[in-house]
Design a protein around this motif. Structure first.
Motif, PDB file in Angstrom:
ATOM      1  N   GLY A 146     -73.860 134.253  71.690  1.00  0.00           N
ATOM      2  CA  GLY A 146     -74.557 132.972  71.768  1.00  0.00           C
ATOM      3  C   GLY A 146     -75.657 132.992  72.824  1.00  0.00           C
ATOM      4  N   ASP A 179     -76.616 128.813  65.783  1.00  0.00           N
ATOM      5  CA  ASP A 179     -76.144 127.489  66.213  1.00  0.00           C
ATOM      6  C   ASP A 179     -77.225 126.421  66.036  1.00  0.00           C
ATOM      7  OD1 ASP A 179     -73.729 128.644  66.858  1.00  0.00           O
ATOM      8  OD2 ASP A 179     -74.197 128.901  68.976  1.00  0.00           O
ATOM      9  N   ASP A 196     -71.869 131.816  58.167  1.00  0.00           N
ATOM     10  CA  ASP A 196     -71.246 133.028  57.612  1.00  0.00           C
ATOM     11  C   ASP A 196     -70.523 132.681  56.302  1.00  0.00           C
ATOM     12  OD1 ASP A 196     -69.954 135.442  57.237  1.00  0.00           O
ATOM     13  OD2 ASP A 196     -69.012 135.513  59.207  1.00  0.00           O
TER      14      ASP A 196
HETATM   15  O1  KG4 Z   1     -69.531 136.072  72.406  1.00  0.00           O
HETATM   16  P1  KG4 Z   1     -69.402 134.610  72.120  1.00  0.00           P
HETATM   17  O2  KG4 Z   1     -68.038 134.099  71.738  1.00  0.00           O
HETATM   18  O3  KG4 Z   1     -69.884 133.752  73.349  1.00  0.00           O
HETATM   19  C1  KG4 Z   1     -71.007 134.099  74.087  1.00  0.00           C
HETATM   20  O4  KG4 Z   1     -70.887 135.012  74.940  1.00  0.00           O
HETATM   21  O5  KG4 Z   1     -72.077 133.510  73.778  1.00  0.00           O
HETATM   22  O6  KG4 Z   1     -70.462 134.277  70.976  1.00  0.00           O
HETATM   23  C2  KG4 Z   1     -70.586 132.977  70.468  1.00  0.00           C
HETATM   24  C3  KG4 Z   1     -71.686 132.992  69.419  1.00  0.00           C
HETATM   25  C4  KG4 Z   1     -72.036 131.626  68.894  1.00  0.00           C
HETATM   26  O7  KG4 Z   1     -73.438 131.487  68.880  1.00  0.00           O
HETATM   27  C5  KG4 Z   1     -71.468 131.632  67.475  1.00  0.00           C
HETATM   28  O8  KG4 Z   1     -72.176 130.800  66.571  1.00  0.00           O
HETATM   29  C6  KG4 Z   1     -71.610 133.090  67.114  1.00  0.00           C
HETATM   30  O9  KG4 Z   1     -71.272 133.781  68.297  1.00  0.00           O
HETATM   31  N1  KG4 Z   1     -70.691 133.491  66.047  1.00  0.00           N
HETATM   32  C7  KG4 Z   1     -71.106 133.946  64.831  1.00  0.00           C
HETATM   33  C8  KG4 Z   1     -69.931 134.145  64.059  1.00  0.00           C
HETATM   34  N2  KG4 Z   1     -68.845 133.830  64.837  1.00  0.00           N
HETATM   35  C9  KG4 Z   1     -69.336 133.438  66.044  1.00  0.00           C
HETATM   36  N3  KG4 Z   1     -72.342 134.169  64.349  1.00  0.00           N
HETATM   37  C10 KG4 Z   1     -72.445 134.606  63.071  1.00  0.00           C
HETATM   38  N4  KG4 Z   1     -71.368 134.807  62.272  1.00  0.00           N
HETATM   39  C11 KG4 Z   1     -70.112 134.596  62.713  1.00  0.00           C
HETATM   40  N5  KG4 Z   1     -69.056 134.804  61.916  1.00  0.00           N
END
Ligand code: KG4
Ligand code: ZN
Length: 382
Positions: A146, A179, A196
């Motif tokens: 994110g 997001d 997704d």
């Molecule tokens: O690594 P993370 O849990 O937290 C951070 O370090 O930011 O990543 C969260 C991000 C969010 O923007 C969320 O929308 C994205 O990862 N995310 C995904 C999926 N699952 C989570 N993006 C695309 N497809 C997914 N299945």
């Protein structure tokens, strides 16, 4: 050091309060993640003040559960590890203050961990857990979450890991784009998992998005940190604007507003309810957006992999949970004879097992944090 080392990891950098016990960087003994999605959902994104408050509420029960699940107690663990940054300053401070207090009271060493290094070690941890201790270097890691879309060359010297950044996003991170696009299309939060799942129902070729353009690719930032190779930067704010323009040109705003109103009336909308409120035009737009994101991430990462002649590729961070991204990486990397590793889906998104795993080599090197260390919201990985 011989014998097993049990590290209690604590992670509070964003909207997940997490604690885990990992044995010797190679085995997850417990892994507890308390997600704050329900708190932030009505706002369509993470509200930093609410995140800190929720971490304060959750930290003690989450850590207790991690200990109980592992059959451990405060005294029996060998060390504590906590995320120092990058992340939301107020959120990081909750985990850090709690970990410091525990380490002081228990007289245990405390290791400070970079969240991005944690994401990289999520892959290493799970490979070791599967019995795979052999890794071909050089390793290229795409950390795609994110807050970050970063490419690192990872090297191991003895127990110590070192990282060289060879590219990052110039504006929005990939997860941020998922997001923001979900928010502007009235699909809910967090956008990545929703897009997704929705994408399967649309035509990814319906809307053509122009490839992302990086202005000034060869200015002074045109080389990697050591100047020994090309940089591979990303940019995802343009595609968000392109989606917005598509909405305006095709007069989709009224149907977006109607969906937003309907979903707002449901306390925690299920995926089926989101899907039922999307017409084919919307599903095509979502699928095409995801396709463009995946295309860009895979294409740029593999170009960098070729330039640095890497043997192994890691894809990690929340966006690495994306189904289409995984499939594309697996297919395209295989064609180039490149081994690609992902964490399992629960370990792709934020968790504390990855923090405890990243702390293990530092524990062996006695690289402990002084008790006066503080949160570093913009911490870089080196
Ligand atoms: O690594 P993370 O849990 O937290 C951070 O370090 O930011 O990543 C969260 C991000 C969010 O923007 C969320 O929308 C994205 O990862 N995310 C995904 C999926 N699952 C989570 N993006 C695309 N497809 C997914 N299945
Ligand atoms: Zn993360």
């Amino acid at each position: 050091m011989t014998g097993d080392v049990y590290i209690l990891g604590i992670e509070t950098s964003c909207d997940e309060t997490a604690a885990a016990i990992v044995r010797s960087g190679a085995q997850i003994v417990s892994n507890v993640v308390f997600s704050q999605i329900a708190t932030h959902q009505p706002y369509g994104g993470v509200v930093p003040e609410l995140a800190s408050r929720e971490h304060l509420r959750a930290i003690v029960p989450v850590v207790r559960k991690a200990l109980v699940d592992a059959g451990q107690n405060y005294q029996s663990v060998d060390a504590l590890a906590v995320t120092q940054g990058p992340g939301l300053a107020g959120a990081l401070l909750v985990g850090i203050s709690y970990a410091k207090a525990l380490a002081f009271a228990l007289d245990k060493p405390l290791v400070a961990v970079n969240h991005l290094e944690g994401h990289i070690h999520a892959v290493l941890l799970e490979e070791r857990q599967k019995g795979n201790h052999q890794l071909d270097f050089p390793v290229l890691a795409l950390v795609v979450s994110g807050g970050h879309t970063h490419l690192y060359l990872a090297e191991q010297k003895g127990e110590t890991w070192a990282y060289q950044n060879i590219g990052h996003t110039r504006d929005d991170a990939a997860g941020e784009a998922f997001d923001k696009v979900a928010k502007l299309l009235g699909l809910g939060y967090p956008g990545g998992p929703i897009i997704d799942k929705l994408s399967v129902h649309g035509n990814p070729k319906a809307v053509a998005f122009p490839p992302s353009q990086i202005k000034h690719p060869n200015r002074k930032e045109g080389r990697s940190a050591t100047g020994t190779g090309p940089r591979t930067d990303f940019s995802y704010s343009g595609i968000k604007t392109a989606v917005l323009r598509h909405v305006q040109i095709h007069n989709l705003q009224a149907s977006i507003d109607a969906r937003r109103r309907k979903l707002a009336a449901i306390p925690q909308p299920k995926f089926e309810e989101v899907l039922a409120n999307c017409d084919l035009q919307m599903l095509d737009l979502v699928a095409s957006f995801q396709q463009a994101m995946v295309e860009d991430l895979v294409e740029k990462t593999l170009t960098a992999a070729r330039a640095y002649e890497v043997a192994t590729l890691f894809v990690t961070g929340g966006v690495a949970a994306n189904n289409q991204l995984r499939q594309r990486f697996e297919k395209d990397a295989a064609m180039e004879g490149l081994r690609v590793y992902f964490p399992s889906r629960p370990l792709s998104t934020d968790n504390a097992a990855m923090i405890a795993a990243a702390a293990y080599p530092k524990f062996l090197m006695r690289d402990f944090a002084p008790l006066n260390f503080s949160a570093e919201a913009g911490m870089a990985l080196k």
